[in-house]
Enzyme design. Structure first.
Site, PDB file in Angstrom:
ATOM      1  N   ARG A 119       1.611   1.597  -6.002  1.00  0.00           N
ATOM      2  CA  ARG A 119       1.831   0.645  -4.917  1.00  0.00           C
ATOM      3  C   ARG A 119       0.573  -0.155  -4.590  1.00  0.00           C
ATOM      4  O   ARG A 119       0.629  -1.130  -3.838  1.00  0.00           O
ATOM      5  CB  ARG A 119       2.284   1.382  -3.658  1.00  0.00           C
ATOM      6  CG  ARG A 119       3.580   2.134  -3.825  1.00  0.00           C
ATOM      7  CD  ARG A 119       3.950   2.818  -2.546  1.00  0.00           C
ATOM      8  NE  ARG A 119       4.346   1.862  -1.545  1.00  0.00           N
ATOM      9  CZ  ARG A 119       5.586   1.458  -1.329  1.00  0.00           C
ATOM     10  NH1 ARG A 119       6.554   1.948  -2.050  1.00  0.00           N
ATOM     11  NH2 ARG A 119       5.860   0.581  -0.404  1.00  0.00           N
TER      12      ARG A 119
ATOM     13  N   HIS B 290      10.602 -30.790 -25.969  1.00  0.00           N
ATOM     14  CA  HIS B 290      10.374 -31.650 -24.802  1.00  0.00           C
ATOM     15  C   HIS B 290       9.003 -31.397 -24.190  1.00  0.00           C
ATOM     16  O   HIS B 290       8.767 -31.770 -23.046  1.00  0.00           O
ATOM     17  CB  HIS B 290      11.473 -31.420 -23.753  1.00  0.00           C
ATOM     18  CG  HIS B 290      12.844 -31.712 -24.274  1.00  0.00           C
ATOM     19  ND1 HIS B 290      13.279 -32.993 -24.513  1.00  0.00           N
ATOM     20  CD2 HIS B 290      13.848 -30.880 -24.655  1.00  0.00           C
ATOM     21  CE1 HIS B 290      14.516 -32.939 -24.996  1.00  0.00           C
ATOM     22  NE2 HIS B 290      14.873 -31.665 -25.101  1.00  0.00           N
TER      23      HIS B 290
ATOM     24  N   GLU C  83       1.568  -9.524 -17.732  1.00  0.00           N
ATOM     25  CA  GLU C  83       1.187  -8.658 -16.609  1.00  0.00           C
ATOM     26  C   GLU C  83       0.371  -7.436 -17.027  1.00  0.00           C
ATOM     27  O   GLU C  83      -0.441  -6.960 -16.248  1.00  0.00           O
ATOM     28  CB  GLU C  83       2.379  -8.261 -15.737  1.00  0.00           C
ATOM     29  CG  GLU C  83       3.350  -7.297 -16.309  1.00  0.00           C
ATOM     30  CD  GLU C  83       4.484  -6.960 -15.317  1.00  0.00           C
ATOM     31  OE1 GLU C  83       4.247  -6.923 -14.104  1.00  0.00           O
ATOM     32  OE2 GLU C  83       5.613  -6.738 -15.787  1.00  0.00           O
TER      33      GLU C  83
ATOM     34  N   CYS D 137       0.855  -1.184   0.000  1.00  0.00           N
ATOM     35  CA  CYS D 137       0.000   0.000   0.000  1.00  0.00           C
ATOM     36  C   CYS D 137       0.891   1.234   0.000  1.00  0.00           C
ATOM     37  O   CYS D 137       2.094   1.129   0.212  1.00  0.00           O
ATOM     38  CB  CYS D 137      -0.876   0.014   1.239  1.00  0.00           C
ATOM     39  SG  CYS D 137      -1.770  -1.522   1.487  1.00  0.00           S
TER      40      CYS D 137
ATOM     41  N   LYS E  90       6.175  -9.419 -19.449  1.00  0.00           N
ATOM     42  CA  LYS E  90       5.625  -8.101 -19.801  1.00  0.00           C
ATOM     43  C   LYS E  90       4.246  -8.269 -20.417  1.00  0.00           C
ATOM     44  O   LYS E  90       3.329  -7.557 -20.073  1.00  0.00           O
ATOM     45  CB  LYS E  90       6.539  -7.351 -20.793  1.00  0.00           C
ATOM     46  CG  LYS E  90       7.814  -6.778 -20.221  1.00  0.00           C
ATOM     47  CD  LYS E  90       7.651  -5.605 -19.292  1.00  0.00           C
ATOM     48  CE  LYS E  90       7.492  -5.995 -17.868  1.00  0.00           C
ATOM     49  NZ  LYS E  90       8.634  -6.283 -17.053  1.00  0.00           N
TER      50      LYS E  90
ATOM     51  N   ASN F 109       0.682   0.163   6.095  1.00  0.00           N
ATOM     52  CA  ASN F 109       1.176  -0.670   5.000  1.00  0.00           C
ATOM     53  C   ASN F 109       1.879  -1.864   5.634  1.00  0.00           C
ATOM     54  O   ASN F 109       2.756  -1.673   6.476  1.00  0.00           O
ATOM     55  CB  ASN F 109       2.157   0.136   4.139  1.00  0.00           C
ATOM     56  CG  ASN F 109       2.867  -0.730   3.116  1.00  0.00           C
ATOM     57  OD1 ASN F 109       2.382  -1.786   2.724  1.00  0.00           O
ATOM     58  ND2 ASN F 109       4.034  -0.285   2.677  1.00  0.00           N
ATOM     59  N   GLY F 110       1.481  -3.077   5.243  1.00  0.00           N
ATOM     60  CA  GLY F 110       2.105  -4.275   5.801  1.00  0.00           C
ATOM     61  C   GLY F 110       1.033  -5.270   6.222  1.00  0.00           C
ATOM     62  O   GLY F 110      -0.134  -5.153   5.810  1.00  0.00           O
TER      63      GLY F 110
ATOM     64  N   GLU G 290      11.402 -12.539 -19.725  1.00  0.00           N
ATOM     65  CA  GLU G 290      10.997 -11.168 -19.408  1.00  0.00           C
ATOM     66  C   GLU G 290       9.961 -10.650 -20.414  1.00  0.00           C
ATOM     67  O   GLU G 290       9.003  -9.968 -20.046  1.00  0.00           O
ATOM     68  CB  GLU G 290      12.246 -10.269 -19.368  1.00  0.00           C
ATOM     69  CG  GLU G 290      12.002  -8.788 -19.232  1.00  0.00           C
ATOM     70  CD  GLU G 290      11.256  -8.355 -17.968  1.00  0.00           C
ATOM     71  OE1 GLU G 290      10.948  -9.213 -17.126  1.00  0.00           O
ATOM     72  OE2 GLU G 290      10.924  -7.164 -17.860  1.00  0.00           O
TER      73      GLU G 290
ATOM     74  N   TRP H 127      -3.684  -1.881  -1.342  1.00  0.00           N
ATOM     75  CA  TRP H 127      -3.622  -3.147  -2.068  1.00  0.00           C
ATOM     76  C   TRP H 127      -4.076  -4.190  -1.053  1.00  0.00           C
ATOM     77  O   TRP H 127      -3.350  -4.494  -0.117  1.00  0.00           O
ATOM     78  CB  TRP H 127      -2.198  -3.419  -2.530  1.00  0.00           C
ATOM     79  CG  TRP H 127      -2.051  -4.609  -3.423  1.00  0.00           C
ATOM     80  CD1 TRP H 127      -2.227  -4.643  -4.776  1.00  0.00           C
ATOM     81  CD2 TRP H 127      -1.680  -5.926  -3.042  1.00  0.00           C
ATOM     82  NE1 TRP H 127      -1.987  -5.899  -5.249  1.00  0.00           N
ATOM     83  CE2 TRP H 127      -1.656  -6.712  -4.206  1.00  0.00           C
ATOM     84  CE3 TRP H 127      -1.372  -6.539  -1.825  1.00  0.00           C
ATOM     85  CZ2 TRP H 127      -1.331  -8.063  -4.191  1.00  0.00           C
ATOM     86  CZ3 TRP H 127      -1.059  -7.883  -1.814  1.00  0.00           C
ATOM     87  CH2 TRP H 127      -1.038  -8.628  -2.987  1.00  0.00           C
TER      88      TRP H 127
ATOM     89  N   LYS I 195       3.458  -2.206  -7.378  1.00  0.00           N
ATOM     90  CA  LYS I 195       4.844  -1.983  -7.789  1.00  0.00           C
ATOM     91  C   LYS I 195       5.833  -2.574  -6.792  1.00  0.00           C
ATOM     92  O   LYS I 195       6.785  -3.240  -7.173  1.00  0.00           O
ATOM     93  CB  LYS I 195       5.072  -0.471  -7.932  1.00  0.00           C
ATOM     94  CG  LYS I 195       6.469  -0.098  -8.385  1.00  0.00           C
ATOM     95  CD  LYS I 195       6.596  -0.171  -9.871  1.00  0.00           C
ATOM     96  CE  LYS I 195       7.969   0.160 -10.377  1.00  0.00           C
ATOM     97  NZ  LYS I 195       8.262  -0.581 -11.622  1.00  0.00           N
TER      98      LYS I 195
HETATM   99  O1  M6R Z   1      11.374  -3.865  -6.889  1.00  0.00           O
HETATM  100  P1  M6R Z   1      11.868  -5.204  -7.348  1.00  0.00           P
HETATM  101  O2  M6R Z   1      12.803  -5.129  -8.479  1.00  0.00           O
HETATM  102  O3  M6R Z   1      12.426  -6.007  -6.207  1.00  0.00           O
HETATM  103  O4  M6R Z   1      10.551  -5.949  -7.816  1.00  0.00           O
HETATM  104  C1  M6R Z   1      10.590  -7.276  -8.237  1.00  0.00           C
HETATM  105  C2  M6R Z   1       9.315  -7.650  -8.949  1.00  0.00           C
HETATM  106  O5  M6R Z   1       8.214  -7.495  -8.097  1.00  0.00           O
HETATM  107  C3  M6R Z   1       9.084  -6.818 -10.209  1.00  0.00           C
HETATM  108  O6  M6R Z   1      10.158  -6.906 -11.083  1.00  0.00           O
HETATM  109  C4  M6R Z   1       7.804  -7.296 -10.916  1.00  0.00           C
HETATM  110  O7  M6R Z   1       7.975  -8.582 -11.425  1.00  0.00           O
HETATM  111  C5  M6R Z   1       7.390  -6.315 -12.015  1.00  0.00           C
HETATM  112  N1  M6R Z   1       5.974  -6.161 -12.026  1.00  0.00           N
HETATM  113  C6  M6R Z   1       7.776  -6.758 -13.365  1.00  0.00           C
HETATM  114  O8  M6R Z   1       7.383  -5.890 -14.363  1.00  0.00           O
END
Ligand code: M6R
Length: 605
Positions: free
Chosen positions: A27, A501, A485, A2, A482, A98-99, A478, A74, A600
């Site tokens: 966040r 395989h 997500e 959050c 992208k 937050n937590g 990666e 969140w 994030k």
């Molecule tokens: O802040 P961080 O790099 O530790 O975050 C790691 C992942 O949560 C972050 O890379 C996440 O997978 C992103 N949404 C990818 O786009």
């Protein structure tokens, strides 16, 4: 996950809190709210959904006050509705949190006897009741008592109508204090406060801050006063704004070349620059004979590339670990192992726990982090900042490129000291690395125009395979991440050689494959023959390759990059994949910067 923001000063807190929440929306964004103290009364407005809903409500029924706290949520405990939104209130005390509180039942039993009626399903409400229970004329003292009963992770902002104070509490969730002129702030990170200050106090776990408009005091949980020096952050307000782009994600992809240049700036011309930054002596560097890198998500994929180059160039045995798994493995780490964590936010809970495990084993730790003053940066023995500037979009793009830039720099630095490259080789690698920022910009320009026209066709598919070999395998992972997500289209990244395989069974007319065709080398022919296998099963092919191979006859779409050596290709190949995912999600009308269910900074485990 959050976002928290708090203000105390002479201005009306409401617009500041709203702007702060907008900057923190990445966040978490399932509900939001603010509370302000207005003529010794606490007034609260909350709304479910995006912050715009809160703004609408405040427009119809304005609030004002010089002290306030705000929150964007969140959800963890309790569904994302208005009642569960923060701030959460008790009789005298109002908080944002937050937590996660892990001993909810214990606190409920403790408070049950004192008749605190629960209104929400949140764990956070209990924090308000607990502080209220201990309140006896001093909000600080009440907080200092309450923290000893709470288990879990908590960054909390607290106000109370009897006091002109703002309290911040930090334990295993991020909280920073912004220093203004006749006004002060708290927030989950520096980004929302950049319009007002670049001077910060970074709180450590187990600290409480008591703030009024002119004073900031920090205490440990035992009530001992703590001295903290002021940190000046070099990010600017403009960097944290959209600057005319439709989405932060597109702006951040466009910034990748410059972000990589910033990462390399002042560190590459002189091979000793990293040595000066890290202050490592030769004995220490000679002692490193193994490297373990831990990270999550996109940062983990950067770690996989780090593993590849550290082994191939610096010749150091290296493994890359998913932090959320590694932390439970009781891994055997000896004193000659260097432990590296990679994190954009510097707050990812699993990465932080992995780091904490490595530290408990007494081995040297290095973090590669973007957010200055973040928990991971402060906990590790050594830190290399990526200097990518604030990354706002939930989907990570420029942070990834900058992580790669640091990993390449670091690899060259170790190769030099370990003499795995001779002077000429070092010069050649350095020369090529210096060209990378411009080539990234060129890749962006080449591919941007193509994207609008291809989105309608490629947004129709429900499944994608992303295939790459060697150093391009992590880019396949990666690229797939992208797409899934932000566009909610299923995509799997696979090592191209693994296709036969199992995954080849998925190939049909409606499952396109994205092939990362390496720029020459042994891998090229092998990847081309994998492509033939897909083609003969009528699978549509999208190829990403350097301009040398523009005419790949089996592919229905070829996305190109400027020429580069295989070893540097990840920097360039990722750009068209990011743009591909972005244009599909944008074409489908999704909220690209705030994909559903995501946040994030993943500060819960
Ligand atoms: O802040 P961080 O790099 O530790 O975050 C790691 C992942 O949560 C972050 O890379 C996440 O997978 C992103 N949404 C990818 O786009």
């Amino acid at each position: 996950m959050c976002g928290i923001v708090g203000y105390i000063g002479k201005k009306n807190a409401v617009p500041l809190l709203i702007e702060g929440l907008k900057a923190l929306e990445y966040r978490g964004y399932d509900s939001s709210g603010i509370s302000v103290i207005d003529k010794k009364e606490i007034k609260t407005t909350k709304a479910s959904g995006k912050i715009i809903n809160l703004i609408d409500k405040l427009f119809k029924k304005p609030l004002s006050g010089n002290i306030g706290i705000g929150h964007t949520r969140w959800a963890t405990h309790g569904e994302p509705n208005e009642i569960n939104a923060h701030p959460q209130q008790s009789k005298e005390v109002t908080i944002v949190h937050n937590g996660i509180i892990e001993n909810v039942e214990e606190i409920e039993i403790f408070l049950g006897e004192k008749e605190y009626e629960r209104k929400s399903q949140t764990d956070s409400e209990l924090i308000a009741h607990l502080i209220d229970y201990f309140y006896n004329g001093s909000l600080l003292n009440a907080c200092l008592k309450a923290v000893h009963i709470l288990n879990g992770s908590f960054a909390v902002g607290v106000i109370c109508k009897q006091e002109k104070k703002l309290i911040g509490i930090k334990y295993k969730s991020p909280l920073v204090v912004g220093i203004g002129d006749g006004e002060n702030f708290i927030a989950s990170d520096v980004a929302p406060l950049l319009p007002y200050t670049n001077k910060f106090l970074f709180l450590d776990d187990g600290e409480v801050t008591e703030i009024d408009e002119n004073n900031i005091k920090i205490y440990d949980f035992q009530g001992n006063k703590i001295k903290r020096s002021v940190s000046v952050v070099d990010w600017t307000r403009e960097q944290a704004e959209k600057g005319g782009y439709k989405h932060f994600m597109l702006k951040e992809i466009a910034e990748e070349g410059d972000a990589a240049r910033n990462t390399l700036l002042g560190r590459i011309d002189d091979n000793l620059a990293l040595q000066e930054e890290l202050k490592w002596n030769t004995n220490f560097m000679d002692s490193i004979n193994r490297i373990v890198i831990a990270a999550c998500g996109t940062s983990y994929y950067a770690a996989l590339i780090g593993r590849y180059i550290l082994q191939n160039i610096a010749k150091i045995p290296t493994t890359a670990e998913i932090a959320s798994e590694f932390r439970y493995e009781n891994a055997l780490l000896d004193k000659n192992t260097l432990f590296i964590v990679i994190s954009q936010s510097g707050e990812t809970a699993d990465t932080l726990e992995s780091l904490s495990y490595a530290k408990s084993q007494g081995i040297p730790t290095l973090s590669i982090v973007n957010v200055q003053g973040s928990s991971i940066a402060r906990m590790s023995d050594y830190v290399l900042y990526t200097h990518a500037g604030p990354e706002v979009s939930v989907a990570s793009t420029k942070a990834f490129t900058s992580q790669l830039a640091i990993l390449y720099l670091f690899t060259l630095f170790l190769s030099r000291t370990k003499k795995t490259l001779n002077n000429q080789q070092l010069k050649d690698y350095t020369k090529e690395l210096l060209k990378i920022p411009d080539k990234i910009n060129e890749t962006f320009e080449i591919n941007l125009q193509k994207m609008q026209s291809i989105a309608p066709h490629y947004s129709q598919f429900k499944n994608y395979l992303y295939l790459g070999r060697g150093i391009l395998y992590p880019i396949a992972l990666e690229g797939a991440l992208k797409l899934k997500e932000i566009s909610y289209i299923h995509a799997e990244g696979y090592a191209a050689g693994e296709m036969k395989h199992g995954p080849i069974a998925l190939i049909d007319k409606v499952t396109p494959s994205v092939f990362l065709i390496p720029p020459s080398s042994l891998l090229l022919n092998k990847t081309l023959s994998n492509m033939k296998e897909v083609n003969s099963r009528k699978g549509e092919i999208i190829a990403v390759t350097t301009d040398k191979f523009e005419k790949i006859e089996d592919a229905s779409l070829v996305l190109t990059t400027p020429s580069t050596d295989l070893i540097f290709s990840p920097f360039l190949y990722i750009v068209p994949l990011q743009l591909f995912a972005y244009s599909i999600a944008s074409y489908l009308g999704y909220d690209v910067d705030h994909p559903r269910n995501l946040a994030k900074s993943v500060t819960v485990e």
